[in-house]
Design an enzyme around this catalytic site. Structure first.
Site, PDB file in Angstrom:
ATOM      1  N   THR A 176      15.167 -13.272 125.028  1.00  0.00           N
ATOM      2  CA  THR A 176      15.666 -13.152 123.650  1.00  0.00           C
ATOM      3  C   THR A 176      15.257 -11.837 122.997  1.00  0.00           C
ATOM      4  O   THR A 176      16.009 -11.266 122.199  1.00  0.00           O
ATOM      5  CB  THR A 176      15.166 -14.358 122.817  1.00  0.00           C
ATOM      6  OG1 THR A 176      15.716 -15.539 123.397  1.00  0.00           O
ATOM      7  CG2 THR A 176      15.588 -14.281 121.373  1.00  0.00           C
ATOM      8  N   ASP A 203      11.107 -18.887 127.706  1.00  0.00           N
ATOM      9  CA  ASP A 203      11.220 -20.193 128.384  1.00  0.00           C
ATOM     10  C   ASP A 203      10.280 -20.318 129.586  1.00  0.00           C
ATOM     11  O   ASP A 203       9.673 -21.363 129.804  1.00  0.00           O
ATOM     12  CB  ASP A 203      12.662 -20.439 128.848  1.00  0.00           C
ATOM     13  CG  ASP A 203      13.625 -20.693 127.694  1.00  0.00           C
ATOM     14  OD1 ASP A 203      13.162 -20.810 126.545  1.00  0.00           O
ATOM     15  OD2 ASP A 203      14.838 -20.780 127.949  1.00  0.00           O
ATOM     16  N   SER A 207      15.097 -15.737 130.814  1.00  0.00           N
ATOM     17  CA  SER A 207      13.996 -16.196 131.668  1.00  0.00           C
ATOM     18  C   SER A 207      14.284 -17.470 132.478  1.00  0.00           C
ATOM     19  O   SER A 207      13.623 -17.697 133.484  1.00  0.00           O
ATOM     20  CB  SER A 207      12.692 -16.295 130.887  1.00  0.00           C
ATOM     21  OG  SER A 207      12.619 -17.439 130.106  1.00  0.00           O
TER      22      SER A 207
HETATM   23  N1  ASP Z   1      16.165 -18.610 126.546  1.00  0.00           N
HETATM   24  C1  ASP Z   1      15.427 -17.412 126.236  1.00  0.00           C
HETATM   25  C2  ASP Z   1      14.770 -16.888 127.512  1.00  0.00           C
HETATM   26  O1  ASP Z   1      13.782 -17.446 127.915  1.00  0.00           O
HETATM   27  C3  ASP Z   1      14.410 -17.729 125.228  1.00  0.00           C
HETATM   28  C4  ASP Z   1      13.545 -16.609 124.802  1.00  0.00           C
HETATM   29  O2  ASP Z   1      13.477 -15.543 125.353  1.00  0.00           O
HETATM   30  O3  ASP Z   1      12.838 -16.850 123.802  1.00  0.00           O
HETATM   31  O4  ASP Z   1      15.239 -15.915 128.058  1.00  0.00           O
END
Ligand code: ASP
Length: 327
Positions: free
Chosen positions: A12, A88, A55
């Site tokens: 993110t 994640d 992730s």
């Molecule tokens: N879904 C995202 C990831 O893990 C969440 C984040 O980065 O906060 O890439």
């Protein structure tokens, strides 16, 4: 001049919000590639976009890539590494590096809960905090660290606890080991030094199974057929399992793979206490390895590392049952 290596991996922190739909999407270019932050001018920053993945797409292969890059960085005189990562699975990458990097180099992971163009985006601030920690003298020798929301956590115990809140990273039972204030970085605790495993490959199937009231043999017996290399069981309470699951546990033990047990409780450790059918004392007597203090996803990373090193059966059992070793 002190050198800090920045490794961007995606997540993110590297994404943006599509204003028309509200959906969060990866960017082609990391928004943190060029930064103007009030950081010591005596530090040289070297930036690499080593990956650009959400992730959930990160696997142990990418973790090994990061480990190799960090070792190379250490050998070329780099003092610290900041890794930006999706939140994640950030704790798994952090713990992998904690277990496998023996070199004395600061390793700081960070991420964001809100993408780069959202109101209240936390990416730049967390990145800045991570750079500050990586640049400070005390950070090397602390193992891998996770810096988010003004707190410094040890990779061993930190976990993502909230789907959206910026204060998502917590270390249940143990708490953060330090914090950042406006002008200073404060470490309050130093994690006990650990044995490291210098692995060069990450192969093996190690699923995680969570126990629940009324659990039977169905899922576990499927795993007997699936020819797995090890299993992590998130057991009930202090480390107990429902009796109906036990025949399948016996079947799995017959295949000679390591069965590692942690608790599904958020706090505390798993221990062989209860002497009834499915009770932890009896599970331990059957040969199940109790791994105290780690959550299931970290116990999985530990077992994966152990299976990819040349530990014999006894050494592996010791490694899994003593995740923290006093020197
Ligand atoms: N879904 C995202 C990831 O893990 C969440 C984040 O980065 O906060 O890439």
């Amino acid at each position: 001049m002190k050198k800090i290596l920045i490794l961007h991996t995606g997540g993110t922190i590297a994404m943006h919000e599509d204003k028309a739909t509200g959906a969060i999407r990866p960017d082609n270019k990391n928004p943190l590639l060029h930064f103007d932050l009030p950081i010591d001018t005596d530090i040289e920053f070297i930036t690499e976009e080593i990956l650009n993945l959400p992730s959930p797409h990160i696997t142990p292969a990418e973790m090994l890539l990061l480990k190799k890059r960090i070792v190379k960085a250490h050998n070329t005189g780099i003092a610290g590494v900041v890794i930006t990562h999706g939140t994640d699975t950030l704790e798994e990458t952090a713990y992998f590096l904690d277990v496998t990097v023996k070199e004395k180099i600061a390793i700081v992971l960070t991420g964001a809960m809100r993408s780069s163009n959202e109101v209240g985006s936390d990416g730049l601030y967390n990145f800045y905090s991570a750079l500050r920690v990586a640049a400070c003298q005390e950070a090397s020798g602390m193992g891998a660290l996770v810096v988010m929301n003004d707190e410094i956590h040890s990779a061993r115990y930190v976990t993502k606890t909230h789907t959206t809140n910026v204060a998502t990273f917590r270390s249940p039972t143990f708490g953060p080991i330090g914090l950042l204030s406006k002008h200073q970085i404060h470490f309050f605790q130093q994690p006990i030094q650990n044995n490291h495993l210098d692995i060069t490959q990450v192969v093996g199937k190690i699923p995680i199974v969570k126990a629940y009231a009324g659990m039977d043999e169905t899922l576990l017996n499927l795993l007997v057929e699936a020819k797995i290399d090890g299993l992590i069981i998130e057991a009930l309470g202090a480390g107990n399992l429902p009796p109906a699951s036990l025949p399948a546990i016996q079947n799995l033990l017959k295949t000679q793979i390591p069965l590692v047990l942690v608790s599904r409780c958020f706090n505390g450790i798993a221990e062989g206490v209860y002497d009834y059918e499915g009770g932890g004392k009896r599970l331990q007597e059957l040969g199940i390895l109790f791994c105290p203090g780690l959550n299931s996803q970290k116990a999985r990373i530990r077992l994966l590392s152990a299976l990819n090193s040349n530990l014999n059966k006894e050494q592996l059992a010791h490694f899994m049952t003593h995740p923290v070793q006093l020197a």
